[in-house]
Design a protein around this motif. Structure first.
Motif, PDB file in Angstrom:
ATOM      1  N   LEU A   1      44.384  48.426  13.894  1.00  0.00           N
ATOM      2  CA  LEU A   1      44.199  49.065  15.207  1.00  0.00           C
ATOM      3  C   LEU A   1      43.007  50.017  15.304  1.00  0.00           C
ATOM      4  N   PRO A   2      41.803  49.567  14.990  1.00  0.00           N
ATOM      5  CA  PRO A   2      40.645  50.413  15.310  1.00  0.00           C
ATOM      6  C   PRO A   2      40.472  50.555  16.819  1.00  0.00           C
ATOM      7  N   VAL A   3      40.930  49.543  17.537  1.00  0.00           N
ATOM      8  CA  VAL A   3      40.974  49.599  18.996  1.00  0.00           C
ATOM      9  C   VAL A   3      42.325  49.057  19.450  1.00  0.00           C
ATOM     10  N   ILE A   4      42.736  49.466  20.637  1.00  0.00           N
ATOM     11  CA  ILE A   4      43.921  48.889  21.274  1.00  0.00           C
ATOM     12  C   ILE A   4      43.440  48.061  22.460  1.00  0.00           C
ATOM     13  N   PRO A   5      43.445  46.723  22.350  1.00  0.00           N
ATOM     14  CA  PRO A   5      43.089  45.905  23.507  1.00  0.00           C
ATOM     15  C   PRO A   5      44.071  46.198  24.645  1.00  0.00           C
ATOM     16  N   LEU A   6      43.569  46.364  25.853  1.00  0.00           N
ATOM     17  CA  LEU A   6      44.417  46.769  26.978  1.00  0.00           C
ATOM     18  C   LEU A   6      44.662  45.626  27.960  1.00  0.00           C
ATOM     19  N   TYR A   7      43.592  45.155  28.580  1.00  0.00           N
ATOM     20  CA  TYR A   7      43.743  44.157  29.641  1.00  0.00           C
ATOM     21  C   TYR A   7      42.438  43.405  29.817  1.00  0.00           C
ATOM     22  N   ASN A   8      42.540  42.319  30.540  1.00  0.00           N
ATOM     23  CA  ASN A   8      41.365  41.534  30.913  1.00  0.00           C
ATOM     24  C   ASN A   8      41.487  41.195  32.390  1.00  0.00           C
ATOM     25  N   PRO A   9      40.733  41.849  33.259  1.00  0.00           N
ATOM     26  CA  PRO A   9      40.857  41.577  34.696  1.00  0.00           C
ATOM     27  C   PRO A   9      40.319  40.199  35.059  1.00  0.00           C
ATOM     28  N   TYR A  10      40.951  39.574  36.043  1.00  0.00           N
ATOM     29  CA  TYR A  10      40.459  38.298  36.536  1.00  0.00           C
ATOM     30  C   TYR A  10      39.162  38.486  37.318  1.00  0.00           C
ATOM     31  N   ILE A  11      38.385  37.425  37.376  1.00  0.00           N
ATOM     32  CA  ILE A  11      37.310  37.329  38.359  1.00  0.00           C
ATOM     33  C   ILE A  11      37.938  36.758  39.625  1.00  0.00           C
ATOM     34  N   VAL A  12      37.878  37.508  40.703  1.00  0.00           N
ATOM     35  CA  VAL A  12      38.478  37.079  41.968  1.00  0.00           C
ATOM     36  C   VAL A  12      37.349  36.751  42.937  1.00  0.00           C
ATOM     37  N   GLU A  13      37.323  35.507  43.410  1.00  0.00           N
ATOM     38  CA  GLU A  13      36.234  35.036  44.268  1.00  0.00           C
ATOM     39  C   GLU A  13      36.795  34.370  45.518  1.00  0.00           C
ATOM     40  N   ALA A  14      35.996  34.377  46.566  1.00  0.00           N
ATOM     41  CA  ALA A  14      36.405  33.770  47.829  1.00  0.00           C
ATOM     42  C   ALA A  14      35.424  32.678  48.227  1.00  0.00           C
ATOM     43  N   VAL A  15      35.954  31.539  48.672  1.00  0.00           N
ATOM     44  CA  VAL A  15      35.117  30.412  49.103  1.00  0.00           C
ATOM     45  C   VAL A  15      35.640  29.886  50.436  1.00  0.00           C
ATOM     46  N   ARG A  16      34.769  29.167  51.155  1.00  0.00           N
ATOM     47  CA  ARG A  16      35.163  28.494  52.398  1.00  0.00           C
ATOM     48  C   ARG A  16      35.555  27.062  52.056  1.00  0.00           C
ATOM     49  N   VAL A  17      36.847  26.783  52.116  1.00  0.00           N
ATOM     50  CA  VAL A  17      37.310  25.420  51.832  1.00  0.00           C
ATOM     51  C   VAL A  17      37.298  24.545  53.075  1.00  0.00           C
ATOM     52  N   ASP A  18      37.023  25.145  54.231  1.00  0.00           N
ATOM     53  CA  ASP A  18      36.913  24.335  55.451  1.00  0.00           C
ATOM     54  C   ASP A  18      35.519  23.724  55.593  1.00  0.00           C
ATOM     55  N   ARG A  19      34.590  24.132  54.746  1.00  0.00           N
ATOM     56  CA  ARG A  19      33.228  23.574  54.783  1.00  0.00           C
ATOM     57  C   ARG A  19      32.972  22.640  53.612  1.00  0.00           C
ATOM     58  N   PHE A  20      33.391  23.058  52.411  1.00  0.00           N
ATOM     59  CA  PHE A  20      33.165  22.237  51.225  1.00  0.00           C
ATOM     60  C   PHE A  20      34.430  22.193  50.370  1.00  0.00           C
ATOM     61  N   LYS A  21      34.630  21.074  49.713  1.00  0.00           N
ATOM     62  CA  LYS A  21      35.726  20.920  48.763  1.00  0.00           C
ATOM     63  C   LYS A  21      35.129  20.510  47.416  1.00  0.00           C
ATOM     64  N   GLY A  22      35.932  20.698  46.365  1.00  0.00           N
ATOM     65  CA  GLY A  22      35.460  20.321  45.036  1.00  0.00           C
ATOM     66  C   GLY A  22      35.074  21.503  44.172  1.00  0.00           C
ATOM     67  N   TRP A  23      35.536  22.692  44.527  1.00  0.00           N
ATOM     68  CA  TRP A  23      35.252  23.880  43.718  1.00  0.00           C
ATOM     69  C   TRP A  23      35.950  23.739  42.367  1.00  0.00           C
ATOM     70  N   VAL A  24      35.226  23.973  41.284  1.00  0.00           N
ATOM     71  CA  VAL A  24      35.756  23.771  39.935  1.00  0.00           C
ATOM     72  C   VAL A  24      35.955  25.122  39.249  1.00  0.00           C
ATOM     73  N   PRO A  25      37.200  25.605  39.163  1.00  0.00           N
ATOM     74  CA  PRO A  25      37.440  26.881  38.473  1.00  0.00           C
ATOM     75  C   PRO A  25      37.309  26.713  36.967  1.00  0.00           C
ATOM     76  N   GLY A  26      36.863  27.752  36.316  1.00  0.00           N
ATOM     77  CA  GLY A  26      36.732  27.746  34.864  1.00  0.00           C
ATOM     78  C   GLY A  26      36.724  29.169  34.360  1.00  0.00           C
ATOM     79  N   LEU A  27      36.644  29.332  33.059  1.00  0.00           N
ATOM     80  CA  LEU A  27      36.555  30.669  32.487  1.00  0.00           C
ATOM     81  C   LEU A  27      35.264  31.314  32.989  1.00  0.00           C
ATOM     82  N   GLY A  28      35.403  32.381  33.778  1.00  0.00           N
ATOM     83  CA  GLY A  28      34.224  33.013  34.358  1.00  0.00           C
ATOM     84  C   GLY A  28      34.052  32.747  35.835  1.00  0.00           C
ATOM     85  N   GLY A  29      34.950  31.936  36.439  1.00  0.00           N
ATOM     86  CA  GLY A  29      34.890  31.738  37.877  1.00  0.00           C
ATOM     87  C   GLY A  29      34.461  30.353  38.306  1.00  0.00           C
ATOM     88  N   VAL A  30      34.298  30.180  39.628  1.00  0.00           N
ATOM     89  CA  VAL A  30      33.939  28.873  40.197  1.00  0.00           C
ATOM     90  C   VAL A  30      32.431  28.688  40.315  1.00  0.00           C
TER      91      VAL A  30
END
Length: 570
Positions: A526-555
């Motif tokens: 325990l030299p460090v205590i890992p606490l948390y890892n926040p998500y990347i939260v993103e917003a897209v328009r799905v009424d214009r384009f489809k096919g967004w590919v989520p991955g580690l680090g976002g779309v």
């Protein structure tokens, strides 16, 4: 005056986008700052890197689902020769945006320029290479300085520049007293692309317009059809991309809600998410990132040197509370310095502290650990006493003075600032005299990394490499230097041996076992205590384009921009 300029820029942008020269199929992406450069050697800022990733894809890409390396500019996996300490890369039969072929000369030239001038941001990907030789028009052989698996996560993830575009530039700086500076400052307006897009138009302070590379044609893995499914990708659906510079999050999100942009390539602040979730045609993506936010101990000072003290602190910290309340559930708890989203290397095995315990149980266990470590109190903590402990006494017999937890200010990172306050309260419940101390971020880094003048600190690394070699940098004994990455002063012969073995192990499955053991050692010490890892939260328009590919680090990735199709077929 500054506000007027922003408004003028915004209205100019609206007029430009209403111009009929931009077809309806244009993907409109919001960015918050103008890219600093289109010179790939100088592109270390976020916005330049994002745009140039569509122009200079690397030799290999990460599959968005499995995170395994997929040949991109390369035709196949590298052929490794252990006896020669070499590997061979064969390039695909591709064309640059000016119609000339991608050749081994381009790759050879790229590597030599990086190694000769030690170009920052790229040199660490190539410093493993001793030399190269061209085998044929599309094949290059690399000789490593020593056998190491790290070439996969470094050299193979390098982009390639066109020799024809850069050769004369490099020749012109050779006699300069500051050749690297000349190279980095070279102005690039229209980079020759080997990716799916080319730069068509740049309006300074307003937008960057990309159109499809007419020579782009690529057989590639279709992430939406499984890792073995192949399809032919030609010009990426004939879509253009316009990157609109907004300057403020408020303006960009307003445009997203109105349909003025299809995607804001940025992590949404918490205050905007609920409103966007209700907006018609908008979808919220929450993606894991490869990051680490942690409480670090200065192991050069008492009582942080005491392992039982560190374990007591770990027991008192309620990570579930931090994720549910401070991150509003948009994140994951961390028990290892490797994120759970890094599927290849994350290891669940090892000690966990306080998991699943109620507050009262945490306090009692922490008190037991402190006693086992030789601590005592002038007024002991107890349930009957309302947990009003006072005067924590160290094993040496001296009373522990007030400790501090350094945190960034709330206007820089409100989650870390509030986490510091919560940790202060939890530790004080068992008589640990500690206060959270906000400090301007740059001053905090100087205090911790250079001066080593702190007790505890909450820090974060938001964009770690997938390869776990960063553990060696963060916790290896040799990194306890001025401005070295081992900020805690942690030193473990066992860990150092494992880290060294990991950096030389060429067998993937064997290396996974070693890295798992490294994580277990860190969980115990325990030299460090890992606490948390926040998500990347993103917003897209799905009424214009489809096919967004989520991955580690976002779309916001190359797979998405190749996969997008209009939501409504004509």
């Amino acid at each position: 005056m500054k506000r007027c300029l922003v408004l003028v820029s915004f209205f100019v942008l609206v007029l430009v986008l209403s111009n009929s020269t931009y077809p309806a199929e244009t993907i409109k992406i919001g960015i918050l700052q103008e890219p600093k450069t289109l010179n790939i050697w100088m592109a270390t800022d976020t916005w330049s890197s994002k745009i140039l990733s569509l122009i200079y894809p690397t030799m290999f890409l990460r599959d968005p689902e499995t995170l395994k390396l997929v040949p991109w500019l390369a035709e196949e996996k590298p052929k490794l020769d252990l006896s020669e300490k070499s590997f061979v890369i064969r390039l695909r039969n591709l064309k640059w945006s000016d119609g000339t072929p991608l050749t081994a000369e381009d790759l050879y030239f790229t590597g030599n320029v990086i190694m000769k001038y030690k170009i920052p941001h790229f040199y660490n990907r190539w410093d493993l290479v001793e030399k190269m030789e061209i085998i044929d028009q599309h094949t290059v052989k690399f000789y490593l300085k020593e056998l190491t698996p790290l070439y996969e996560s470094r050299t193979l993830l390098s982009p390639i520049v066109q020799k024809k575009e850069w050769e004369n530039v490099v020749k012109s700086i050779e006699t300069s007293q500051e050749p690297l500076k000349q190279l980095l400052n070279y102005k690039v307006k229209d980079p020759v692309s080997i990716g799916p897009f080319i730069v068509s138009e740049v309006k300074e302070g307003s937008y960057i317009f990309l159109r499809p590379n007419p020579h782009f044609e690529h057989p590639t893995i279709a992430p939406d059809k499984g890792p073995r499914a192949m399809r032919r990708v030609g010009i990426p659906h004939h879509h253009n991309i316009i990157f609109k510079v907004f300057g403020t999050t408020d303006t960009a999100i307003l445009e997203l809600k109105k349909g003025g942009i299809d995607y804001l390539w940025w992590n949404l602040p918490e205050g905007y998410i609920a409103d966007l979730e209700k907006a018609n045609g908008v979808k919220i993506f929450s993606s894991e990132k490869n990051a680490l936010y942690f409480l670090g101990f200065n192991l050069r000072r008492e009582p942080m040197t005491n392992a039982f003290f560190r374990k007591a602190v770990a027991t008192l910290i309620d990570k579930e509370f931090l994720v549910k309340r401070l991150l509003q559930g948009k994140g994951v708890e961390m028990d290892s310095p490797i994120s759970p989203g890094n599927k290849e290397w994350y290891c669940e095995a090892g000690k966990s502290y306080g998991k699943g315990l109620f507050r009262e149980e945490r306090r009692k266990l922490a008190v037991e650990l402190l006693k086992e470590g030789g601590f005592n109190w002038k007024v002991s903590p107890s349930e009957q006493g309302g947990w009003k402990a006072k005067g924590l006494v160290a094993p040496s017999g001296e009373e522990v003075g007030e400790l501090s937890v350094l945190v960034p200010p709330a206007d820089y990172d409100p989650v870390r600032a509030m986490a510091g306050t919560m940790i202060q309260e939890w530790l004080q419940e068992v008589g640990i005299p500690v206060k959270a101390r906000p400090m301007p971020f740059n001053a905090l880094v100087e205090q911790v990394k250079s001066r080593k003048d702190y007790d505890m600190v909450i820090m974060g690394y938001s964009n770690l490499t997938l390869d776990p070699d960063y553990l060696r940098r963060f916790f290896g004994s040799e990194q306890q230097t001025y401005k070295g990455d081992n900020i805690t002063g942690y030193s473990s012969q066992r860990f150092d041996q494992l880290a060294e073995a990991s950096s030389k192990c060429m067998d993937l499955e064997e290396r996974k076992k070693i890295v798992c053991e490294m994580q277990k050692v860190l969980k115990e010490d325990l030299p460090v205590i890992p606490l948390y890892n926040p998500y990347i939260v993103e917003a897209v328009r799905v009424d214009r384009f489809k096919g967004w590919v989520p991955g580690l680090g976002g779309v916001g990735n190359l797979w998405t921009f190749l996969n997008l199709t209009p939501a409504k077929e004509k």
